[in-house]
Scaffold this active site. Structure first.
Site, PDB file in Angstrom:
ATOM      1  N   HIS A   1      -4.888  -4.553  -6.219  1.00  0.00           N
ATOM      2  CA  HIS A   1      -4.696  -5.458  -5.080  1.00  0.00           C
ATOM      3  C   HIS A   1      -5.435  -6.768  -5.377  1.00  0.00           C
ATOM      4  CE1 HIS A   1      -3.806  -6.708  -1.043  1.00  0.00           C
ATOM      5  NE2 HIS A   1      -5.048  -7.146  -0.955  1.00  0.00           N
TER       6      HIS A   1
ATOM      7  N   ASN B   1      -3.623   1.589  -7.639  1.00  0.00           N
ATOM      8  CA  ASN B   1      -2.963   0.319  -7.312  1.00  0.00           C
ATOM      9  C   ASN B   1      -3.923  -0.826  -7.603  1.00  0.00           C
ATOM     10  OD1 ASN B   1      -1.020  -1.492  -5.989  1.00  0.00           O
ATOM     11  ND2 ASN B   1      -2.483  -1.581  -4.304  1.00  0.00           N
TER      12      ASN B   1
ATOM     13  N   ARG C   1      17.408   5.616   2.494  1.00  0.00           N
ATOM     14  CA  ARG C   1      16.058   5.553   1.931  1.00  0.00           C
ATOM     15  C   ARG C   1      15.632   6.908   1.337  1.00  0.00           C
ATOM     16  NH1 ARG C   1      14.020   0.584   0.763  1.00  0.00           N
ATOM     17  NH2 ARG C   1      11.834   0.919   0.275  1.00  0.00           N
TER      18      ARG C   1
ATOM     19  N   GLU D   1      -2.451   7.589   2.149  1.00  0.00           N
ATOM     20  CA  GLU D   1      -1.311   7.384   3.065  1.00  0.00           C
ATOM     21  C   GLU D   1      -1.348   6.007   3.726  1.00  0.00           C
ATOM     22  OE1 GLU D   1      -3.561   9.893   3.263  1.00  0.00           O
ATOM     23  OE2 GLU D   1      -2.301  11.211   2.032  1.00  0.00           O
TER      24      GLU D   1
ATOM     25  N   LEU E   1       5.504   3.510  -0.827  1.00  0.00           N
ATOM     26  CA  LEU E   1       5.772   4.830  -1.410  1.00  0.00           C
ATOM     27  C   LEU E   1       5.997   5.874  -0.325  1.00  0.00           C
ATOM     28  CD1 LEU E   1       3.208   5.115  -4.357  1.00  0.00           C
ATOM     29  CD2 LEU E   1       5.500   4.124  -4.356  1.00  0.00           C
TER      30      LEU E   1
ATOM     31  N   ASP F   1      -3.610   0.097   1.342  1.00  0.00           N
ATOM     32  CA  ASP F   1      -4.843  -0.429   0.716  1.00  0.00           C
ATOM     33  C   ASP F   1      -6.107   0.227   1.269  1.00  0.00           C
ATOM     34  OD1 ASP F   1      -3.203  -2.219  -0.714  1.00  0.00           O
ATOM     35  OD2 ASP F   1      -3.352  -3.734   0.851  1.00  0.00           O
TER      36      ASP F   1
ATOM     37  N   GLY G   1       5.262  -8.541 -14.074  1.00  0.00           N
ATOM     38  CA  GLY G   1       4.700  -7.517 -14.954  1.00  0.00           C
ATOM     39  C   GLY G   1       3.541  -7.975 -15.825  1.00  0.00           C
TER      40      GLY G   1
HETATM   41  C1  GAR Z   1      -0.470  -9.058  -8.787  1.00  0.00           C
HETATM   42  O1  GAR Z   1      -1.247 -10.167  -8.404  1.00  0.00           O
HETATM   43  C2  GAR Z   1      -0.882  -7.832  -7.979  1.00  0.00           C
HETATM   44  O2  GAR Z   1      -2.251  -7.776  -7.742  1.00  0.00           O
HETATM   45  C3  GAR Z   1      -0.105  -8.041  -6.721  1.00  0.00           C
HETATM   46  O3  GAR Z   1       1.149  -8.526  -7.132  1.00  0.00           O
HETATM   47  C4  GAR Z   1       0.988  -9.255  -8.361  1.00  0.00           C
HETATM   48  C5  GAR Z   1       1.963  -8.707  -9.375  1.00  0.00           C
HETATM   49  O4  GAR Z   1       1.945  -9.476 -10.562  1.00  0.00           O
HETATM   50  N1  GAR Z   1      -0.003  -6.830  -5.950  1.00  0.00           N
HETATM   51  C6  GAR Z   1      -0.036  -6.787  -4.630  1.00  0.00           C
HETATM   52  O5  GAR Z   1      -0.091  -7.779  -3.929  1.00  0.00           O
HETATM   53  C7  GAR Z   1       0.026  -5.381  -4.039  1.00  0.00           C
HETATM   54  N2  GAR Z   1      -0.348  -5.401  -2.653  1.00  0.00           N
HETATM   55  P1  GAR Z   1       2.500  -8.898 -11.937  1.00  0.00           P
HETATM   56  O6  GAR Z   1       3.908  -8.359 -11.673  1.00  0.00           O
HETATM   57  O7  GAR Z   1       2.531 -10.102 -12.829  1.00  0.00           O
HETATM   58  O8  GAR Z   1       1.569  -7.836 -12.416  1.00  0.00           O
END
Ligand code: GAR
Length: 207
Positions: free
Chosen positions: A110, A108, A66, A148, A94, A151, A12
């Protein structure tokens, strides 16, 4: 006031960056109304509680199938009166019903410069391992709308980060977070809250 529900799965730190930016007035006219984690042990839930934000766990493991999990997730997001869904390290795929119901209202983060190192199987540390394996000199992060695909939605903001010769996946992940993710995610939310972001012909326009 833009009502935000944040979906998380882990540490988080992106949620924390949003909480801090709200407190600092860097995100205006918005509030986090609920944080939802699929993982009961996510530290993100503690971060939300520490900030006085309602934090709930909706784990697929506690449902018969699910479909029931998806129903509960959508019901919780609806019930919070959500205007914008923010995926901040959310590792749940999702349901299509949710994506169409909140079309143009889900974003989101990435940890790469899309379209590099994205799509199925590219999440978390795996993204940085792939960047190092390929030997790219620049990587970064992307905030995008969710459609949908995986990324594939319209890109809102990106920020590049240099790769160093001595980087490990862990050091690169940390630098991408510090230099890119924690900056562009709050910035994107503020732009949306200010009504400055629109999608035209499948691309984001910021005015
Ligand atoms: C982050 O680096 C985010 O960009 C990545 O997961 C991590 C979560 O860290 N997300 C993905 O890879 C989504 N495809 P956090 O819980 O410390 O924010």
């Amino acid at each position: 006031m833009l009502r935000i529900t944040v979906l998380v799965s882990g540490g988080g730190t992106n949620l924390q960056a949003i909480i801090d930016a709200l407190a600092a007035g860097e995100i205006r006219d918005a509030q986090i109304v609920r944080v939802i984690s699929n993982n009961p042990n996510a530290y993100a839930l503690t971060r939300a509680e520490n900030a006085g934000i309602e934090a709930v766990c909706i784990s697929p493991r506690t449902f018969d199938d699910r479909e029931k999990f998806h129903e509960a997730l959508i019901a919780s997001i609806d019930e919070a009166g959500t205007d914008l869904i923010v995926l901040a390290g959310c590792m749940v795929v999702l349901p299509p019903e949710l994506i169409s119901k909140y079309s143009g209202r889900i974003i989101n983060i990435h940890p790469a410069l899309i379209p590099s190192f994205c799509g199925k199987g590219f999440y978390g540390l795996r993204v940085h391992e792939a960047a190092l394996e390929r030997g790219v000199k620049l990587t970064g992060a992307t905030v995008h709308f969710v459609d949908e695909g995986t990324d594939t939605g319209p890109i809102i903001l990106q920020k590049a980060v240099e790769v160093r010769d001595d980087d490990t996946p862990e050091t690169l992940q940390r630098r991408v977070m510090e230099e890119a993710e924690w900056k562009i995610m709050p910035r994107a939310i503020d732009l949306i809250a200010q009504g400055k972001v629109s999608i035209q012909n499948g691309k984001v326009v910021i005015r």
